[in-house]
Design a protein around this motif. Structure first.
Motif, PDB file in Angstrom:
ATOM      1  N   LEU A 193       4.817  -8.069  -2.412  1.00 22.96           N
ATOM      2  CA  LEU A 193       3.715  -7.919  -3.358  1.00 22.96           C
ATOM      3  C   LEU A 193       2.789  -6.784  -2.935  1.00 22.96           C
ATOM      4  CD1 LEU A 193       2.896 -11.642  -4.141  1.00 22.96           C
ATOM      5  CD2 LEU A 193       3.880  -9.951  -5.682  1.00 22.96           C
ATOM      6  N   ARG A 194       2.512  -6.689  -1.662  1.00 21.42           N
ATOM      7  CA  ARG A 194       1.686  -5.574  -1.173  1.00 21.42           C
ATOM      8  C   ARG A 194       2.359  -4.230  -1.484  1.00 21.42           C
ATOM      9  NH1 ARG A 194      -0.626  -7.497   4.789  1.00 21.42           N
ATOM     10  NH2 ARG A 194      -2.170  -8.970   3.980  1.00 21.42           N
ATOM     11  N   TRP A 199       2.968   0.663  -4.842  1.00 21.67           N
ATOM     12  CA  TRP A 199       3.913   1.459  -5.630  1.00 21.67           C
ATOM     13  C   TRP A 199       3.346   1.725  -7.029  1.00 21.67           C
ATOM     14  CZ3 TRP A 199       9.300  -0.936  -7.227  1.00 21.67           C
ATOM     15  CH2 TRP A 199       9.979  -0.038  -8.061  1.00 21.67           C
ATOM     16  N   THR A 200       2.855   0.671  -7.676  1.00 22.88           N
ATOM     17  CA  THR A 200       2.322   0.811  -9.036  1.00 22.88           C
ATOM     18  C   THR A 200       1.120   1.751  -9.063  1.00 22.88           C
ATOM     19  OG1 THR A 200       3.072  -1.449  -9.495  1.00 22.88           O
ATOM     20  CG2 THR A 200       1.522  -0.468 -11.043  1.00 22.88           C
ATOM     21  N   LEU A 201       0.224   1.592  -8.103  1.00 21.13           N
ATOM     22  CA  LEU A 201      -0.940   2.478  -8.034  1.00 21.13           C
ATOM     23  C   LEU A 201      -0.518   3.917  -7.707  1.00 21.13           C
ATOM     24  CD1 LEU A 201      -3.351   0.064  -6.139  1.00 21.13           C
ATOM     25  CD2 LEU A 201      -3.587   0.828  -8.515  1.00 21.13           C
ATOM     26  N   THR A 227      -0.686  -1.392   1.250  1.00 14.53           N
ATOM     27  CA  THR A 227      -1.024  -1.102  -0.145  1.00 14.53           C
ATOM     28  C   THR A 227      -1.842   0.178  -0.251  1.00 14.53           C
ATOM     29  OG1 THR A 227      -1.010  -3.467  -0.677  1.00 14.53           O
ATOM     30  CG2 THR A 227      -2.141  -2.001  -2.218  1.00 14.53           C
ATOM     31  N   ARG A 228      -2.843   0.326   0.617  1.00 15.36           N
ATOM     32  CA  ARG A 228      -3.668   1.535   0.595  1.00 15.36           C
ATOM     33  C   ARG A 228      -2.820   2.779   0.855  1.00 15.36           C
ATOM     34  NH1 ARG A 228      -6.813   0.199   4.143  1.00 15.36           N
ATOM     35  NH2 ARG A 228      -8.727  -0.357   3.019  1.00 15.36           N
ATOM     36  N   ARG A 229      -1.959   2.707   1.861  1.00 14.98           N
ATOM     37  CA  ARG A 229      -1.130   3.853   2.215  1.00 14.98           C
ATOM     38  C   ARG A 229      -0.232   4.276   1.055  1.00 14.98           C
ATOM     39  NH1 ARG A 229       0.438   1.797   6.502  1.00 14.98           N
ATOM     40  NH2 ARG A 229       2.477   0.971   5.906  1.00 14.98           N
ATOM     41  N   GLU A 230       0.401   3.287   0.421  1.00 13.95           N
ATOM     42  CA  GLU A 230       1.283   3.592  -0.707  1.00 13.95           C
ATOM     43  C   GLU A 230       0.490   4.131  -1.901  1.00 13.95           C
ATOM     44  OE1 GLU A 230       4.673   3.451  -1.045  1.00 13.95           O
ATOM     45  OE2 GLU A 230       4.680   3.158   1.119  1.00 13.95           O
ATOM     46  N   ALA A 231      -0.648   3.521  -2.181  1.00 15.45           N
ATOM     47  CA  ALA A 231      -1.448   3.915  -3.347  1.00 15.45           C
ATOM     48  C   ALA A 231      -1.944   5.349  -3.242  1.00 15.45           C
ATOM     49  CB  ALA A 231      -2.626   2.955  -3.517  1.00 15.45           C
ATOM     50  N   LEU A 232      -2.298   5.765  -2.036  1.00 16.73           N
ATOM     51  CA  LEU A 232      -2.939   7.078  -1.849  1.00 16.73           C
ATOM     52  C   LEU A 232      -1.970   8.164  -1.402  1.00 16.73           C
ATOM     53  CD1 LEU A 232      -6.235   5.959  -0.056  1.00 16.73           C
ATOM     54  CD2 LEU A 232      -5.862   6.357  -2.501  1.00 16.73           C
TER      55      LEU A 232
END
Length: 238
Positions: A193-194, A199-201, A227-232
């Motif tokens: 989920l994380r 990924w979506t962001l 999540t932060r790493r993937e989003a940015l």
């Protein structure tokens, strides 16, 4: 969704898949996916080619026949001890290739399969390219995704989130729904989920970086490092 009897296109497709089996690759795939299914060792493009041939031979089909054939492929083949990964992947690909025949009411059939997938390798294409494609086309499907995102099964929650990707990629993001889902899932401990939230962001960040930066900043104390790493990732690379 009730399994149909054997024979016809399902048997023909299973035979074609078996003819391309690679035992060495099968063992590698099974270990990589930590799978308890039987594996034939086909690549995704190989499975896709086999399904494309079946679709061209069958022509247009109504939704009931498509979902029925998918369920037939999903279960154990005649005489087998259990399901075969490539048969299930073929069922997913069949639903994707016939997705224009599916409507919101058919998503309960898709949900049954999502609950039985137990692996991202089947969940992700079914969520994105089948459920997501229907949701992009039909507003009523949003209520189904809203139910999924609150489901106890984390694979259903992942599916609801990933089903928003087609809208993002079509430059029609549902930002209100994405915000609700992200807010609901941001403190999840489950890796898948994380990862899916990041990924979506990340996908959205190439089109609306300010939304992503704003959401990350607002949730800084709650967001997981993954999540932060993937989003940015794409924003930082730019």
């Amino acid at each position: 969704m009730t399994a149909k009897g054997t024979g016809g296109p399902a048997d023909a497709l299973r035979a074609e898949l078996a003819g391309r089996a690679d035992p060495v690759r099968a063992a590698q795939q099974r270990a990589y996916l930590h799978s308890d299914l039987h594996h034939l060792g086909l690549s995704v493009p190989d499975v896709r080619r086999c399904v494309t041939g079946t679709r061209k031979a069958l022509g247009a089909l109504p939704a009931a026949q498509v979902t029925g054939l998918a369920r037939e492929l999903w279960g154990p083949p005649p005489g087998a001890a259990g399901p075969v990964f490539e048969h299930r992947l073929a069922a997913v690909e069949l639903l994707v290739q016939y997705v224009r025949a599916l409507r919101t009411e058919d998503l309960h059939q898709v949900e049954e399969l999502l609950r039985e997938c137990r692996t991202w390798a089947l969940i992700d294409p079914l969520a994105v390219h089948c459920a997501g494609a229907v949701a992009l086309r039909e507003e009523a499907a949003g209520a189904v995704l809203d139910r999924w995102v609150a489901d106890p099964d984390f694979w259903l929650r992942r599916s609801a989130l990933l089903a928003l990707l087609p809208g993002i990629r079509a430059d029609r993001p549902d930002l209100a729904r994405l915000t609700r889902y992200a807010d609901a899932l941001v403190e999840e401990k489950e890796f898948f989920l994380r990862k899916a939230l990041g990924w979506t962001l990340r996908e959205l960040s190439t089109r609306d970086p300010q939304f992503v930066l704003g959401w990350v900043a607002e949730n800084d104390a709650r967001i997981a490092p993954l999540t932060r790493r993937e989003a940015l990732r794409r924003i930082q690379a730019a």
